[in-house]
Design an enzyme around this catalytic site. Structure first.
Site, short mmCIF file in Angstrom:
data_model
loop_
_atom_site.label_atom_id
_atom_site.label_comp_id
_atom_site.label_asym_id
_atom_site.label_seq_id
_atom_site.Cartn_x
_atom_site.Cartn_y
_atom_site.Cartn_z
N SER A 64 -3.55 -9.15 -7.40
CA SER A 64 -2.04 -8.68 -6.72
C SER A 64 -1.29 -10.01 -6.85
O SER A 64 -1.60 -10.92 -7.40
CB SER A 64 -2.07 -8.06 -5.33
N1 SAH Z 1 -7.02 -8.14 -4.76
C1 SAH Z 1 -7.21 -7.53 -6.19
C2 SAH Z 1 -7.19 -6.66 -6.33
C3 SAH Z 1 -7.06 -5.36 -7.72
S1 SAH Z 1 -6.44 -4.37 -8.46
C4 SAH Z 1 -7.04 -8.69 -6.95
O1 SAH Z 1 -5.68 -9.38 -6.48
O2 SAH Z 1 -7.00 -9.19 -7.58
C5 SAH Z 1 -7.51 -3.50 -7.49
C6 SAH Z 1 -8.77 -3.08 -7.37
O3 SAH Z 1 -9.38 -2.15 -6.82
C7 SAH Z 1 -9.33 -2.64 -9.15
O4 SAH Z 1 -10.20 -3.48 -9.80
C8 SAH Z 1 -9.98 -1.23 -9.35
O5 SAH Z 1 -11.04 -1.16 -9.86
C9 SAH Z 1 -10.35 -1.55 -7.36
N2 SAH Z 1 -10.96 -0.43 -7.30
C10 SAH Z 1 -9.59 1.05 -7.06
N3 SAH Z 1 -10.63 2.08 -6.41
C11 SAH Z 1 -12.08 1.89 -6.35
C12 SAH Z 1 -12.80 2.38 -5.14
N4 SAH Z 1 -13.17 3.52 -4.80
N5 SAH Z 1 -14.00 1.50 -4.92
C13 SAH Z 1 -13.50 -0.01 -5.46
N6 SAH Z 1 -12.91 -0.56 -6.36
C14 SAH Z 1 -11.76 0.51 -6.68
#
Ligand code: SAH
Length: 220
Positions: A64
């Site tokens: 993000s």
């Molecule tokens: N905070 C992270 C954001 C990654 S994007 C960063 O800044 O790197 C959001 C993430 O949520 C993705 O990696 C996606 O695979 C994950 N995600 C989506 N649905 C999910 C679920 N049900 N359980 C766990 N992770 C999930």
């Protein structure tokens, strides 16, 4: 010292992207000055790590934008004694920020390769108060519940009921809620039998895919 730890870029990010836009919590700002964001992005993107936007991390997912990580973190109001659950480990960057600010962090990622890479990065940087697992975070992590704070870093169609159940009294759930293309960042606070909601800002997150989120077939 070689310039490879990007200290100048990191401090410029804090000043221009966080302080200038109204992030005021001193502990949050200090955590952003400490955490090496460039360690959480692919090698080819390290030079862009402190820029004002998200970056790809594989599996069609993103790390993000720094400001979004900051406003979500500030919304949790952490003091240092909390147990926090994060849904959507991704790169592990938000996880590291939380680890600097809370006592214990539990984080769930849907993609095993992202969870493994994040674990490796967090271990390499010496974070000891973090546990990452692969799974469907919409169901929470019952074995470690209840939590003082829960943060969801993917966009949900509605609040997952399991997450509300796993929140402590007066605990906060920070979550983007809305459609697959844009959402409203919302803070839900559990007070007695009531859930108080507070809308923070509009946002754009990848979809939360799971049993209490979007179905795989709905996600794009
Ligand atoms: N905070 C992270 C954001 C990654 S994007 C960063 O800044 O790197 C959001 C993430 O949520 C993705 O990696 C996606 O695979 C994950 N995600 C989506 N649905 C999910 C679920 N049900 N359980 C766990 N992770 C999930």
């Amino acid at each position: 010292m070689p310039h490879t730890d990007y200290e100048v870029e990191r401090n410029a990010m804090v000043d221009a992207q966080l302080i200038a836009r109204g992030i005021t919590d001193r502990r949050v700002l200090d955590a952003f000055r400490r955490v090496l964001r460039h360690e959480f992005v692919p090698d080819s993107l390290k030079k862009q790590a402190y820029e004002d936007h998200p970056l790809p991390i594989g599996e069609g997912q993103t790390i993000s934008q720094p400001y979004m990580v900051a406003i979500m973190t500030e919304s949790l109001g952490l003091k240092g004694s909390e147990k926090v659950l994060e849904i959507g480990t991704g790169s592990g960057y938000q996880t590291a920020i939380l680890a600097e600010l809370a006592k214990e962090v539990y984080s769930i990622e849907r993609f095993a390769d992202l969870a493994d890479a994040a674990k490796k990065t967090l271990d390499g940087l010496g974070y000891k108060n973090v546990t990452v697992k692969t799974g469907d975070g919409t169901l929470g992590w019952q074995e470690q519940a209840p939590y003082d704070g829960i943060i969801v870093t993917a966009g949900a169609p509605e609040i997952p009921e399991s997450l509300i159940k796993q929140l402590k009294e007066s605990g906060r759930l920070v979550i983007p809620v809305g459609g697959t293309f844009s959402q409203v960042l919302t803070v839900f606070t559990k007070k007695k039998d009531k859930i108080i909601s507070n809308e923070i800002c509009g946002c754009v997150f990848v979809p939360l895919v799971g049993k209490e989120g979007w179905r795989v077939s709905q996600r794009n």
